[in-house]
Design a protein around this motif. Structure first.
Motif, PDB file in Angstrom:
ATOM      1  N   LEU A 133       0.590  -1.301   0.006  1.00  0.00           N
ATOM      2  CA  LEU A 133       0.119  -0.017   0.051  1.00  0.00           C
ATOM      3  C   LEU A 133       0.714   1.417   0.102  1.00  0.00           C
ATOM      4  N   PHE A 134       1.941   1.109   0.405  1.00  0.00           N
ATOM      5  CA  PHE A 134       3.102   2.422   0.505  1.00  0.00           C
ATOM      6  C   PHE A 134       3.997   2.249  -0.660  1.00  0.00           C
ATOM      7  N   ILE A 139       9.042  -7.787  -3.168  1.00  0.00           N
ATOM      8  CA  ILE A 139       9.950  -8.375  -2.320  1.00  0.00           C
ATOM      9  C   ILE A 139      10.021  -7.905  -1.090  1.00  0.00           C
ATOM     10  N   ASN A 140       9.605  -6.567  -1.112  1.00  0.00           N
ATOM     11  CA  ASN A 140       9.363  -5.743   0.137  1.00  0.00           C
ATOM     12  C   ASN A 140       8.337  -6.219   0.984  1.00  0.00           C
ATOM     13  N   GLY A 141       7.268  -6.327   0.391  1.00  0.00           N
ATOM     14  CA  GLY A 141       6.026  -6.937   1.052  1.00  0.00           C
ATOM     15  C   GLY A 141       6.313  -8.361   1.381  1.00  0.00           C
ATOM     16  N   ILE A 142       7.143  -9.261   1.049  1.00  0.00           N
ATOM     17  CA  ILE A 142       7.435 -10.346   1.341  1.00  0.00           C
ATOM     18  C   ILE A 142       8.161 -10.401   2.714  1.00  0.00           C
ATOM     19  N   LEU A 188      19.686  -8.416   1.203  1.00  0.00           N
ATOM     20  CA  LEU A 188      19.449  -8.145   0.216  1.00  0.00           C
ATOM     21  C   LEU A 188      18.929  -6.399   0.457  1.00  0.00           C
ATOM     22  N   PRO A 189      18.789  -5.573  -0.719  1.00  0.00           N
ATOM     23  CA  PRO A 189      18.529  -4.244  -0.393  1.00  0.00           C
ATOM     24  C   PRO A 189      17.010  -4.020  -0.502  1.00  0.00           C
ATOM     25  N   ILE A 190      16.239  -3.538   0.362  1.00  0.00           N
ATOM     26  CA  ILE A 190      14.898  -3.481   0.505  1.00  0.00           C
ATOM     27  C   ILE A 190      14.542  -1.984   1.033  1.00  0.00           C
ATOM     28  N   ASN A 191      13.410  -1.483   0.977  1.00  0.00           N
ATOM     29  CA  ASN A 191      12.753  -0.458   1.394  1.00  0.00           C
ATOM     30  C   ASN A 191      12.529  -0.353   2.787  1.00  0.00           C
ATOM     31  N   ILE A 192      13.402   0.161   3.598  1.00  0.00           N
ATOM     32  CA  ILE A 192      13.270   0.055   4.944  1.00  0.00           C
ATOM     33  C   ILE A 192      11.981   0.519   5.807  1.00  0.00           C
ATOM     34  N   ASP A 193      11.609   1.626   5.071  1.00  0.00           N
ATOM     35  CA  ASP A 193      10.224   2.476   5.691  1.00  0.00           C
ATOM     36  C   ASP A 193       9.201   1.475   5.461  1.00  0.00           C
ATOM     37  N   SER A 194       8.943   0.914   4.196  1.00  0.00           N
ATOM     38  CA  SER A 194       7.840   0.466   3.649  1.00  0.00           C
ATOM     39  C   SER A 194       7.738  -0.940   4.560  1.00  0.00           C
ATOM     40  N   VAL A 195       8.918  -1.673   4.878  1.00  0.00           N
ATOM     41  CA  VAL A 195       8.918  -3.004   5.524  1.00  0.00           C
ATOM     42  C   VAL A 195       8.616  -2.574   6.918  1.00  0.00           C
ATOM     43  N   ILE A 196       9.033  -1.561   7.617  1.00  0.00           N
ATOM     44  CA  ILE A 196       8.785  -1.614   8.893  1.00  0.00           C
ATOM     45  C   ILE A 196       7.547  -1.066   9.053  1.00  0.00           C
TER      46      ILE A 196
END
Length: 253
Positions: A133-134, A139-142, A188-196
């Motif tokens: 949603l953000f 991959i970040n969702g997973i 692996l590189p992820i979007n930290i903000d959306s993952v948190i």
């Protein structure tokens, strides 16, 4: 059935509702419905931390009894709330004995509910959806789903440890931030903000906020303020945990 037995049934029903996340007005309504089904005049006052109940027989107003129940722990179990609602409404058509009623109510602790794997799956799907949603990638969702399932499982299994109120939310949000930064740095590189954001959604006090607003709409201002204050403290603890974890990881990594 005498007044004491009816009030015991009503009080236990109210306790189950309140400890499993029910709104204040629903607890009062259920208690009054149960007492009315057995021709008992009752008055009850409910706050998130206690139930005050008094009742007397319609035929003998001198036979009056008062009960008080302190509520120390609260959780969320909508399945038990639904069962108590059905139970209280069924008494209007069919009164049951004291022993039968207490057997049913005490048996709710061992009543079958949703399989545990479904709860874990729901936590993962919810976190995945919020991460997406953000504006995040799959991959970040997973990753968010993985962290939330881990946090949900750990929080459930460590409930035997009596932590201070709101401290558990702080700890789990702190661990969430640490895990997100660690995965981004070493795996692996992820979007930290959306993952948190996706991961901590399972800690968010959505039911407390909803119940607080609903209590206010029904005129239970005291209960509404207590629930909204509890939600505010929980959100503050979650934010502090994430913030401190990111601050520490910034200097350590």
């Amino acid at each position: 059935m005498d007044v004491k037995e009816v009030l015991d049934i009503a009080m236990l029903s109210g306790e189950i509702l309140l400890t499993n996340g029910s709104e204040t007005y629903r607890v009062e309504e259920t208690i009054e419905r149960i007492c009315s089904a057995y021709d008992i005049e009752s008055e009850c006052f409910v706050v998130p931390t206690g139930i005050f109940l008094s009742g007397c027989s319609k035929n003998d107003t001198k036979d009056s009894i008062s009960l008080v129940k302190r509520i120390k722990e609260r959780t969320i179990n909508l399945h038990k709330i639904e069962m108590i609602n059905s139970f209280s409404r069924s008494l209007k058509d069919r009164r049951i004995s004291y022993d039968e009623a207490m057997k049913f109510l005490k048996g709710l602790d061992s009543a079958p509910s949703f399989p545990y794997y479904k709860s874990l799956l729901a936590a993962g799907v919810t976190s995945f959806a919020y991460a997406m949603l953000f504006g995040s990638s799959a991959i970040n969702g997973i990753v968010a789903a993985f962290i939330s399932i881990l946090i949900y499982y750990a929080e459930d299994k460590i409930t035997v440890i009596n932590l201070l109120p709101f401290f558990s939310e702080f700890i789990w949000s702190f661990i969430t931030g640490i895990l997100a930064v660690f995965i981004n740095k070493y795996i692996l590189p992820i979007n930290i903000d959306s993952v948190i954001i996706g991961s901590i959604i399972v800690l968010f006090p959505g039911i407390a906020i909803t119940n607080g607003i609903r209590d206010a709409l029904y005129g239970d201002i005291l209960s509404s303020q207590v629930r909204l204050a509890e939600a505010l403290y929980t959100v503050t603890a979650i934010g502090a945990g994430v913030g401190i974890s990111l601050l520490l990881m910034k200097y350590w990594m």
